[in-house]
Write a protein that holds these residues in place. Structure first.
Motif, mmCIF file in Angstrom:
data_model
loop_
_atom_site.group_PDB
_atom_site.id
_atom_site.type_symbol
_atom_site.label_atom_id
_atom_site.label_comp_id
_atom_site.label_asym_id
_atom_site.label_seq_id
_atom_site.Cartn_x
_atom_site.Cartn_y
_atom_site.Cartn_z
ATOM 1 N N GLU A 79 0.827 -1.200 0.000
ATOM 2 C CA GLU A 79 0.000 0.000 0.000
ATOM 3 C C GLU A 79 0.865 1.255 0.000
ATOM 4 N N ASP A 80 1.938 1.247 0.784
ATOM 5 C CA ASP A 80 2.830 2.405 0.822
ATOM 6 C C ASP A 80 3.474 2.643 -0.534
ATOM 7 N N ILE A 81 3.892 1.574 -1.188
ATOM 8 C CA ILE A 81 4.507 1.725 -2.511
ATOM 9 C C ILE A 81 3.474 2.238 -3.501
ATOM 10 N N LYS A 82 2.245 1.768 -3.388
ATOM 11 C CA LYS A 82 1.189 2.285 -4.268
ATOM 12 C C LYS A 82 0.977 3.774 -4.031
ATOM 13 N N LYS A 83 1.042 4.206 -2.771
ATOM 14 C CA LYS A 83 0.887 5.629 -2.448
ATOM 15 C C LYS A 83 2.019 6.435 -3.069
ATOM 16 N N VAL A 84 3.244 5.930 -2.952
ATOM 17 C CA VAL A 84 4.394 6.623 -3.528
ATOM 18 C C VAL A 84 4.246 6.700 -5.042
ATOM 19 N N ALA A 85 3.891 5.593 -5.672
ATOM 20 C CA ALA A 85 3.732 5.565 -7.127
ATOM 21 C C ALA A 85 2.631 6.527 -7.563
ATOM 22 N N ASN A 86 1.540 6.563 -6.819
ATOM 23 C CA ASN A 86 0.435 7.463 -7.135
ATOM 24 C C ASN A 86 0.887 8.919 -7.007
ATOM 25 N N ALA A 87 1.611 9.221 -5.941
ATOM 26 C CA ALA A 87 2.110 10.582 -5.742
ATOM 27 C C ALA A 87 3.043 10.981 -6.879
ATOM 28 N N ILE A 88 3.927 10.065 -7.285
ATOM 29 C CA ILE A 88 4.865 10.355 -8.370
ATOM 30 C C ILE A 88 4.105 10.625 -9.671
ATOM 31 N N GLN A 89 3.074 9.815 -9.947
ATOM 32 C CA GLN A 89 2.285 10.019 -11.163
ATOM 33 C C GLN A 89 1.589 11.376 -11.143
ATOM 34 N N LYS A 90 1.040 11.743 -9.987
ATOM 35 C CA LYS A 90 0.351 13.031 -9.891
ATOM 36 C C LYS A 90 1.325 14.192 -10.034
ATOM 37 N N VAL A 91 2.502 14.068 -9.440
ATOM 38 C CA VAL A 91 3.510 15.121 -9.557
ATOM 39 C C VAL A 91 3.989 15.210 -11.007
ATOM 40 N N ALA A 92 4.185 14.085 -11.657
ATOM 41 C CA ALA A 92 4.610 14.089 -13.062
ATOM 42 C C ALA A 92 3.567 14.790 -13.930
ATOM 43 N N LYS A 93 2.300 14.513 -13.669
ATOM 44 C CA LYS A 93 1.219 15.158 -14.421
ATOM 45 C C LYS A 93 1.234 16.662 -14.168
ATOM 46 N N LEU A 94 1.433 17.042 -12.911
ATOM 47 C CA LEU A 94 1.494 18.449 -12.541
ATOM 48 C C LEU A 94 2.647 19.148 -13.256
ATOM 49 N N ILE A 95 3.796 18.495 -13.313
ATOM 50 C CA ILE A 95 4.956 19.071 -13.997
ATOM 51 C C ILE A 95 4.679 19.211 -15.488
ATOM 52 N N ASP A 96 4.019 18.202 -16.083
ATOM 53 C CA ASP A 96 3.649 18.294 -17.499
ATOM 54 C C ASP A 96 2.737 19.489 -17.752
ATOM 55 N N ILE A 97 1.764 19.686 -16.872
ATOM 56 C CA ILE A 97 0.844 20.820 -17.019
ATOM 57 C C ILE A 97 1.609 22.133 -16.881
ATOM 58 N N ALA A 98 2.511 22.181 -15.911
ATOM 59 C CA ALA A 98 3.326 23.384 -15.727
ATOM 60 C C ALA A 98 4.152 23.663 -16.987
ATOM 61 N N GLY A 99 4.694 22.605 -17.590
ATOM 62 C CA GLY A 99 5.464 22.760 -18.825
ATOM 63 C C GLY A 99 4.619 23.341 -19.943
ATOM 64 N N LYS A 100 3.384 22.887 -20.051
ATOM 65 C CA LYS A 100 2.475 23.411 -21.081
ATOM 66 C C LYS A 100 2.180 24.885 -20.832
ATOM 67 N N ILE A 101 2.008 25.246 -19.591
ATOM 68 C CA ILE A 101 1.733 26.648 -19.251
ATOM 69 C C ILE A 101 2.932 27.518 -19.606
ATOM 70 N N ILE A 102 4.121 27.038 -19.276
ATOM 71 C CA ILE A 102 5.345 27.798 -19.589
ATOM 72 C C ILE A 102 5.498 27.957 -21.087
ATOM 73 N N GLU A 103 5.189 26.896 -21.856
ATOM 74 C CA GLU A 103 5.277 26.984 -23.322
ATOM 75 C C GLU A 103 4.341 28.055 -23.844
ATOM 76 N N LYS A 104 3.155 28.168 -23.285
ATOM 77 C CA LYS A 104 2.173 29.168 -23.750
ATOM 78 C C LYS A 104 2.650 30.577 -23.509
ATOM 79 N N ILE A 105 3.354 30.775 -22.416
ATOM 80 C CA ILE A 105 3.726 32.152 -22.082
ATOM 81 C C ILE A 105 5.119 32.548 -22.595
ATOM 82 N N THR A 106 5.819 31.616 -23.209
ATOM 83 C CA THR A 106 7.144 31.989 -23.720
ATOM 84 C C THR A 106 7.148 32.080 -25.208
#
Length: 106
Positions: A79-106
């Motif tokens: 369960e702990d590993i699943k939590k870590v994996a889930n957190a990593i996936q959510k952070v990766a998605k967040l970083i991807d979204i941030a990258g898209k936002i940066i691309e729009k404004i540059t």
């Protein structure tokens, strides 16, 4: 206990270790240890097929007493590993979204 019971216990231990091994990223520092424990438990289960065990043996009593605790700890670890994996996936998605936002404004 009979030889079948210890084999069944070892089979259950292998099953839970297998789940933990699958859930653990290969890069995780404990992956190789988990893999080695899985192999050892599997080998012991195979050996237990041919042997009887004295259920009054001190080592067997110790094994039997710790079995439930070990299985529960393996399930918690999964369960702990699943939590870590889930957190990593959510952070990766967040970083991807941030990258898209940066691309729009540059």
């Amino acid at each position: 206990m009979s030889q079948k019971k210890i084999k069944d216990d070892l089979d259950e231990l292998c099953k839970e270790l297998g789940k933990l091994r699958i859930a653990t990223p290969i890069e995780h520092p404990s992956y190789k240890i988990i893999e080695e424990m899985y192999r050892k438990a599997s080998d012991l289960a195979e050996e237990a097929t041919e042997k009887a065990i004295d259920e009054a043996d001190d080592d067997y009593i110790s094994f039997s007493n710790e079995m439930t605790n070990a299985i529960n700890l393996l399930k918690e670890a999964q369960e702990d590993i699943k939590k870590v994996a889930n957190a990593i996936q959510k952070v990766a998605k967040l970083i991807d979204i941030a990258g898209k936002i940066i691309e729009k404004i540059t």
